[in-house]
Write a protein that holds these residues in place. Sequence first.
Motif, PDB file in Angstrom:
ATOM      1  N   HIS A 106       0.830  -1.201   0.000  1.00 62.16           N
ATOM      2  CA  HIS A 106       0.000   0.000   0.000  1.00 62.16           C
ATOM      3  C   HIS A 106       0.871   1.260   0.000  1.00 62.16           C
ATOM      4  N   LYS A 107       0.323   2.351  -0.477  1.00 61.11           N
ATOM      5  CA  LYS A 107       1.078   3.605  -0.587  1.00 61.11           C
ATOM      6  C   LYS A 107       1.609   4.087   0.760  1.00 61.11           C
ATOM      7  N   SER A 108       0.958   3.719   1.878  1.00 57.70           N
ATOM      8  CA  SER A 108       1.422   4.149   3.198  1.00 57.70           C
ATOM      9  C   SER A 108       2.815   3.617   3.504  1.00 57.70           C
ATOM     10  N   VAL A 109       3.158   2.452   2.953  1.00 57.65           N
ATOM     11  CA  VAL A 109       4.506   1.893   3.142  1.00 57.65           C
ATOM     12  C   VAL A 109       5.533   2.809   2.486  1.00 57.65           C
ATOM     13  N   TYR A 110       5.220   3.286   1.306  1.00 59.54           N
ATOM     14  CA  TYR A 110       6.125   4.183   0.582  1.00 59.54           C
ATOM     15  C   TYR A 110       6.216   5.536   1.284  1.00 59.54           C
ATOM     16  N   HIS A 111       5.114   5.949   1.863  1.00 58.98           N
ATOM     17  CA  HIS A 111       5.142   7.198   2.620  1.00 58.98           C
ATOM     18  C   HIS A 111       6.041   7.057   3.851  1.00 58.98           C
ATOM     19  N   LEU A 422      -3.063   3.454  -9.167  1.00 55.82           N
ATOM     20  CA  LEU A 422      -4.498   3.261  -9.263  1.00 55.82           C
ATOM     21  C   LEU A 422      -5.009   3.066  -7.846  1.00 55.82           C
ATOM     22  N   TYR A 423      -6.066   3.795  -7.468  1.00 57.94           N
ATOM     23  CA  TYR A 423      -6.589   3.644  -6.105  1.00 57.94           C
ATOM     24  C   TYR A 423      -8.084   3.401  -6.131  1.00 57.94           C
ATOM     25  N   PRO A 424      -8.549   2.310  -5.464  1.00 51.51           N
ATOM     26  CA  PRO A 424      -7.708   1.253  -4.916  1.00 51.51           C
ATOM     27  C   PRO A 424      -7.058   0.424  -6.024  1.00 51.51           C
ATOM     28  N   PRO A 425      -6.005  -0.345  -5.702  1.00 52.25           N
ATOM     29  CA  PRO A 425      -5.499  -0.729  -4.384  1.00 52.25           C
ATOM     30  C   PRO A 425      -4.439   0.191  -3.801  1.00 52.25           C
ATOM     31  N   GLY A 426      -3.872   1.107  -4.567  1.00 51.60           N
ATOM     32  CA  GLY A 426      -2.900   2.044  -3.998  1.00 51.60           C
ATOM     33  C   GLY A 426      -1.472   1.558  -4.030  1.00 51.60           C
ATOM     34  N   SER A 427      -1.165   0.592  -4.919  1.00 52.14           N
ATOM     35  CA  SER A 427       0.215   0.119  -5.085  1.00 52.14           C
ATOM     36  C   SER A 427       0.871   0.938  -6.191  1.00 52.14           C
ATOM     37  N   PRO A 428       1.949   1.661  -5.905  1.00 52.60           N
ATOM     38  CA  PRO A 428       2.506   2.585  -6.894  1.00 52.60           C
ATOM     39  C   PRO A 428       3.048   1.911  -8.152  1.00 52.60           C
ATOM     40  N   ILE A 429       2.674   2.473  -9.282  1.00 53.67           N
ATOM     41  CA  ILE A 429       3.297   2.096 -10.560  1.00 53.67           C
ATOM     42  C   ILE A 429       4.646   2.792 -10.666  1.00 53.67           C
TER      43      ILE A 429
END
Length: 469
Positions: A106-111, A422-429
């Motif tokens: 999820h994008k929160s991990v990247y944040h 794409l959100y969801p799921p929020g995994s960065p391309i």
Amino acid sequence: MEMTLYKLLRQYGDSDYYGFHMPGHKRNKKFMEEDLPYEIDITEIEGFDDLHHCEGIIKQAQDRASRLYGAEETHFLVNGSTSGILSAIGGCTNRGDSILISRHCHKSVYHAVELFGLKPYYVYPEKRTEEMERSVLNGQIYADTVDRMLKEHPEIRAVMIVSPTYDGVISDVRKIAETAHRHGIPLIVDEAHGAHFGFCGYFSENANRLGADVVIHSVHKTLPALTQSALLHINGKRADRNKIKKYLQMLQSSSPSYILMAGIDACMQMLENKGKQEFERYAEDLQELRQALSQMRSLKLECIPQYDRSKLVLSTAGTDISSRDLEKILREKFHLQMEMTAGDYVLAMTSLADTKEGLERLKNALLDIDKGLTKLQGTKGRYDLPEMERILLPWEASEIRDREFLPFEECEGKICLEYAYLYPPGSPIAVPGERISKEAKDLLIRYRNKGFSIQGTEEENRIGVWING
């Protein structure tokens, strides 16, 4: 019957206590027209404990959750799983450390990587079987790949994976935990979508019992709890418990919602008192539905090994209907609201709170739609996450002001300065600091052309890149 936080709040709400304290609605339901639960919405007053220094009813509630999930220590989260993920990563690393992340996190991990100044390495989901190659889903993370990455980069201080993924793919948490532990580092598992794991043999065991050091559950996603409520569990000695708890205090509200906490506790009490029978009934209803949907001729109900069967992934690949059209028909004609629409599939999420009538409506709608579809020849396009070359670390890229915004068609080879997902799921391309590959450019264009909205970018259908990069 054991006292729960909700029952204590209800008792107080029905009493003659008058509050000269926050919140400002003063539990006065007559003052506002809206029928909101003001009478049980309080602050940290005498007898109701304090989430950040709990010794009473909240500690008892957290201990109940620990027992249910087989964890050594559990903390309520009122800022969602995001606050747990940020706290877990911050607590298991020091600024400047390296961390191994499954790319479909999820994008929160990247944040967290950006906030804590970490150096990320990525392990990508793999499709090792012919069955997975035919699937519209991304694959799982394999322990041997994790082991290889840890050998190549011995400076890595923690491993972070998501299992199950948003659309239900499960990795072998036990093997990955054993691998991380051989290298002397903790495993953090984002099991937000697996809060229902471990309560019935129809579903997988939860990550606490499989050896993970830190586990995050979103109890609102697949259990009957209120939105924004979650759990963080800690096990063993590899994760720095005090440091994680320090970040929980920093990243969660200092005025946590008693309504949200009461919802978590009520959910835990339900699991404790009648979880077994409710899950057995749910598994039976779900299996009956899955069997009926397996008879569809054109639409395909994805069913792969290592999969969370509570998720219904409805593939439109190889049919004369798009995933967006399928979602629209379900919503507008049948009044059925889906969870997510992706490249070639629609995700319907179920839970033990689903009714037989609701599941029956979904079954009848899908069988009706399927009758009118045509099966086409050929294979689906691929939507795998592209591998990218990292030029700058994410926080370095975020500080660059010399940027321009290019349409997706012109971004190949440029160093991106924004997230794109794409959100969801929020995994960065794309992640800030990476050189945009042809595969990433093509994927952004394909999603856009299918009508999906790419989020994370400042300008729609354009991406910020380094002018001189």
